[in-house]
Scaffold this active site. Structure first.
Site, short mmCIF file in Angstrom:
data_model
loop_
_atom_site.label_atom_id
_atom_site.label_comp_id
_atom_site.label_asym_id
_atom_site.label_seq_id
_atom_site.Cartn_x
_atom_site.Cartn_y
_atom_site.Cartn_z
N ASP A 389 -42.49 -11.81 -12.18
CA ASP A 389 -42.75 -11.96 -13.55
C ASP A 389 -42.29 -11.06 -14.09
O ASP A 389 -41.98 -10.01 -14.17
CB ASP A 389 -44.28 -11.99 -14.06
CG ASP A 389 -44.56 -12.62 -15.12
OD1 ASP A 389 -44.87 -13.83 -15.46
OD2 ASP A 389 -44.62 -11.90 -16.21
N ILE A 390 -41.26 -11.66 -15.32
CA ILE A 390 -40.34 -10.47 -16.26
C ILE A 390 -41.43 -10.09 -17.20
O ILE A 390 -42.30 -10.33 -17.78
CB ILE A 390 -39.47 -11.55 -16.99
CG1 ILE A 390 -38.54 -12.36 -16.04
CG2 ILE A 390 -38.71 -10.64 -17.95
CD1 ILE A 390 -37.59 -13.12 -16.69
N GLU A 432 -41.63 -17.81 -17.34
CA GLU A 432 -40.87 -16.46 -16.89
C GLU A 432 -41.03 -15.93 -15.51
O GLU A 432 -40.85 -15.07 -15.08
CB GLU A 432 -40.91 -15.16 -17.96
CG GLU A 432 -42.32 -14.63 -17.84
CD GLU A 432 -43.44 -15.35 -18.84
OE1 GLU A 432 -44.57 -14.72 -18.97
OE2 GLU A 432 -43.14 -16.28 -19.18
#
Length: 523
Positions: A389-390, A432
């Site tokens: 996950d960003i 994301e």
């Protein structure tokens, strides 16, 4: 006199027999008409009787043939022998070797050579000559009545007649054989083209399709070396080949004069040799080539590729018109097949790929995860799953805008592709969040890869907008036996990375598998 045939020829033989029967009636009628129109030295009654007997014998042969339902092939040879005796007798009655009816012998030989074979025609010419020789000696021995003009019947004329009939059979057979060879070549080309169409239809892989095209074309046109170059998105690349100097499938093909001519004019081009100065790529792929043929594969007027053939047997850099037409048909089929396959692959990619990041989409991820888990259950090997996950991605969109956020997503997808193996599957799981399926990978190995990915993402995104990622790692069968359990374990580990400060890798500590279950999976 033996007529060679096979079971597959029965229909054709029946048609030939019918035409022979028509020929016999025509010969009998011509004999009567000639006797009525010209003074032949014999009474019209004698000619009518002889022609009637001949016609009656023809009817009898036809009846037997039909009763035997086409299986009495010996009747064909017998009928040809009877033809020689009947025509020879009519000629003997009407002037011997100077009779106008001798022309019927030539007509008979020509017709048989065309209907049956040139060999049968030659044998029939010999038979007619032997009949003339027997009639000459029989008349000389007073066994049969002498010809109306015996002074014109001599051994010399018999020999001349035999030689003339042999020449007629030879010339007719030569032209007939030439036509037969041309028909056989065309039928062979069509059969190979049909085989190619079947092979193309049976494969859904572009590379295998290219190999099938090259194999069929090279075998059909006796090419020593061959290559199929395809054009996709303005680039030329080597799809398949036979006997080339390179085995590199990623070789880039530079546009030389030959390829430029083929593309610009959309037609076949030939070169007796390849000059390295004007053909840098082809001269390297096909060194010391002789008689190179390049033909475009087209679809809807656009060039989809080029078939390169080295045909040493081409005379003076030229191909027969038949070979040119046939090769263009092969290229046309290949061009349509290549274009359709590329379009299908593009549609398949669109259906399974995330349009923004060019990695697999959620649906493709779920299908591949279940397939890999099923395979691992059979083989007993590990599978690892990374969930990424960003970090602070919402802030990226809020501060820098969604367009910059899309640039970040693209950069992260590129980093994941660079850090993954060919056998791994990189997918955008949603928003994301990304996932990486790693077959035949232990959880310890996956942790190392996850650290490498985390570092690479931070490096690749420097030119766009520096971001970091948090990663969770889980493995089959340690953390789950089914896809949902494995995803849940990796997602929980990802959540732990977020809680502990982000920009880190966490290995799942959850265990969904008991020792007994592990033994079952191993079995």
């Amino acid at each position: 006199m033996k007529v060679q045939t096979t079971r597959s020829d029965f229909v054709a033989i029946a048609e030939r027999v019918r035409r022979l029967q028509v020929l016999r009636f025509a010969l009998a009628g011509l004999a009567v008409i000639t006797a009525m129109a010209l003074p032949l030295g014999a009474s019209l009654r004698d000619v009518l009787v002889g022609a009637g007997i001949y016609a009656g014998a023809t009817l009898a042969v036809t009846a037997v043939w039909h009763l035997a339902r086409g299986r009495a092939l010996g009747l064909i040879s017998t009928g040809l022998l009877v033809d020689g005796l009947a025509i020879g007798w009519l000629a003997h009655l009407t002037g011997g070797l100077r009779s106008p009816l001798l022309a019927l012998l030539a007509v008979h030989v020509i017709a048989v050579a065309l209907l049956m074979s040139h060999r049968t025609g030659a044998k029939l010419a010999v038979w007619h000559g032997l009949v003339a020789l027997m009639a000459f000696h029989a008349a000389d021995a007073t066994l049969i009545p002498a010809a109306p003009s015996p002074e014109l019947s001599s051994l010399t004329l018999v020999i001349v007649t035999m030689i003339g009939l042999m020449l007629v059979a030879l010339v007719t057979g030569t032209f007939s054989a030439t036509n037969e060879r041309e028909l056989r070549r065309r039928r062979y080309d069509l059969e190979r083209l049909a085989e190619l169409a079947t092979e193309i239809e049976a494969t859904d892989d572009l590379e295998l399709m290219g190999q099938a095209i090259i194999a069929q074309v090279a075998d059909t046109f006796l090419a020593r070396r061959a290559a199929l170059i395809i054009q996709n998105e303005g680039r030329f690349s080597l799809l398949a080949h036979r006997g080339l100097a390179t085995l590199d499938p990623d070789v880039r093909v530079e546009i030389g004069s030959l390829i430029h001519e083929v593309i610009s004019e959309r037609r076949m081009a030939l070169r007796s040799t390849l000059d390295p100065a004007t053909e840098p790529t082809l001269a390297g792929l096909v060194p010391d080539a002789i008689n190179v043929v390049a033909v475009p594969t087209t679809a809807e007027g656009n060039v989809t590729g080029i078939i390169i053939l080295e045909i040493p047997s081409a005379r003076r850099g030229r191909l027969e018109a038949r070979a040119v037409a046939s090769l263009e048909r092969f290229a046309s089929h290949a061009g349509l097949a290549i274009r359709n396959r590329i379009l299908i692959d593009e549609l398949r990619e669109l259906a399974t790929t995330d349009a923004l990041t060019r990695v697999a989409n959620r649906g493709s991820f779920e299908i591949n995860l279940e397939r890999e888990l099923s395979r691992a259950s059979r083989t007993g090997k590990d599978i690892s799953l990374l969930m990424l996950d960003i970090d602070h991605f919402k802030m990226v969109n809020d501060v820098h805008g969604h367009q910059r956020g899309d640039d970040v997503l693209r950069a992260v997808g590129q980093a994941l592709r660079l850090a993954s193996r060919r056998m791994d599957l990189v997918a955008r799981y949603g928003g994301e969040e990304f996932a990486v399926i790693m077959p035949e990978t232990s959880i310890e190995e996956a942790e190392v890869v996850a650290e490498r990915i985390r570092e690479l993402v931070a490096k690749v995104t420097q030119d766009v907008l520096p971001v970091t990622v948090s990663v969770g790692v889980a493995a089959f069968p340690r953390n789950g036996l089914v896809g949902s359990d494995l995803v849940a374990a990796a997602d929980a580990a990802l959540y732990t990375s977020k809680q502990q400060g982000r920009d880190r890798v966490t290995v799942s500590s959850k265990t969904f598998l008991t020792d007994a279950s592990a033994q079952v999976v191993a079995l």
